[in-house]
Design a protein around this motif. Structure first.
Motif, short mmCIF file in Angstrom:
data_model
loop_
_atom_site.label_atom_id
_atom_site.label_comp_id
_atom_site.label_asym_id
_atom_site.label_seq_id
_atom_site.Cartn_x
_atom_site.Cartn_y
_atom_site.Cartn_z
N ASP A 106 0.87 -1.18 0.00
CA ASP A 106 0.00 0.00 0.00
C ASP A 106 0.90 1.23 0.00
O ASP A 106 1.39 1.66 1.05
CB ASP A 106 -0.90 -0.02 1.24
N LYS A 125 -3.55 -4.56 4.77
CA LYS A 125 -3.83 -4.78 6.19
C LYS A 125 -4.25 -6.22 6.48
O LYS A 125 -4.59 -6.56 7.60
CB LYS A 125 -4.91 -3.80 6.66
N LYS A 159 0.32 4.33 -0.51
CA LYS A 159 -0.23 5.52 0.15
C LYS A 159 0.15 5.55 1.62
O LYS A 159 0.51 6.59 2.17
CB LYS A 159 -1.74 5.56 -0.01
N ASN A 160 0.07 4.39 2.27
CA ASN A 160 0.37 4.30 3.70
C ASN A 160 1.76 3.72 3.97
O ASN A 160 2.10 3.43 5.12
CB ASN A 160 -0.69 3.47 4.41
N ASP A 161 2.54 3.52 2.91
CA ASP A 161 3.90 3.01 3.01
C ASP A 161 3.96 1.62 3.65
O ASP A 161 4.93 1.28 4.34
CB ASP A 161 4.80 3.99 3.77
#
Length: 297
Positions: free
Chosen positions: A91, A252, A93-95
């Motif tokens: 991801d 996640k 965007k969230n590294d």
């Protein structure tokens, strides 16, 4: 040559190519019948260190040839470990990056241990020479992308500051700038190259993937010989039940080994865990909304 072997000095030719005058003292024995030249070092080599044997050979008429043979310091104490968690999705965007987590079962050195992904040579990762202890956690991050990236090669496990790092685990990074682990399906093998031994492996797929690619089929056959799965058929691979979504639809969600707690208990009781650990399609499952590189329960 006998002359320089007696004086223990490098010949002019060897000094020119090696550019140094220091090294390990070595004795050699030539077996004429088998045409084998054996070297014995006075001192032990260091595990995982790069070495080179330089020499000059000469025939009966005086023609000579300088040679160089590279080798790596032998690891006589290869670590024993297994995989406990896989994230196959990144991801940006969230590294959050893909990773593979390992639990050390018996202390040893990581030199000579490899992670093989999808049966592709370009995705192979070789661990550096590091001494580790029983119960240690190691997280391999194939993608070298993000902030705070550091290889924790020594005792300081707080060196890496990436969001996926954990001070209780040793973080090691690959070199790829893009995703390495397949999202829809893949095969990951933990291989002891020194002893030609597969320590652990996991096959996974989304439910509607019905065939392996050629390289992955070769990898599946490779681990099938180790007896980890009942067969190399893709039907034996782990997947998310009841759906056709990718194996790990979110960064996640991670694929986690379900019998880790039992293995941890054996470690705490100083019981030996036999490798490879046999698994089936129920041994690994997707855990949604839970990702914990560097933490096992």
């Amino acid at each position: 040559s006998d002359e320089h072997s007696t004086t223990e000095e490098l010949s002019v030719a060897l000094q020119a190519v090696t550019n140094f005058n220091e090294g390990l003292n070595a004795n050699f024995l030539y077996e004429n019948d088998n045409h084998i030249l054996s070297f014995t070092f006075d001192d032990s080599t260091k595990i995982g260190k790069n070495y080179y044997i330089y020499g000059v050979v000469e025939d009966r008429t005086g023609n000579s040839l300088t040679f160089c043979v590279p080798f790596i310091g032998f690891n006589s104490n290869v670590v024993k470990m297994i995989m406990t968690e896989v994230r196959s999705v990144s991801d940006s965007k969230n590294d959050l990056r893909e990773h593979v987590e390992f639990l050390v079962l018996e202390e040893g050195n990581l030199a000579g241990v490899q992670v093989l992904i999808g049966g592709e040579e370009s995705k192979k990762y070789s661990f550096p020479a590091i001494d580790v202890k029983k119960g240690d956690l190691i997280v391999y991050h194939p993608e070298k992308v993000g902030d705070g990236i550091e290889d924790e090669l020594y005792d300081d496990l707080t060196l890496c500051r990436h969001i996926d790092s954990n001070e209780n685990a040793r973080d090691l990074w690959g070199t790829s700038e893009k995703s390495v682990i397949g999202n829809n399906d893949d095969i990951i093998v933990l291989y002891d190259q020194v002893n030609d031994f597969i320590m652990d492996a996991v096959m996974f797929r989304k439910a509607d993937t019905v065939t392996w690619t050629k390289n992955k089929q070769l990898a599946a056959d490779f681990i099938n010989d180790a007896g980890i799965y009942d067969s190399s058929d893709i039907e034996n691979a782990n997947y998310t039940k009841g759906g056709t979504a990718p194996v790990s639809a979110s960064a996640k969600h991670t694929l986690q080994r379900l019998n880790t707690s039992d293995i941890l208990q054996k470690i705490h009781n100083d019981e030996k865990v036999e490798l490879p650990v046999k698994v089936d399609s129920e041994s690994w499952q997707i855990v949604k909304g839970a990702f914990s590189p560097g933490v096992v329960e």
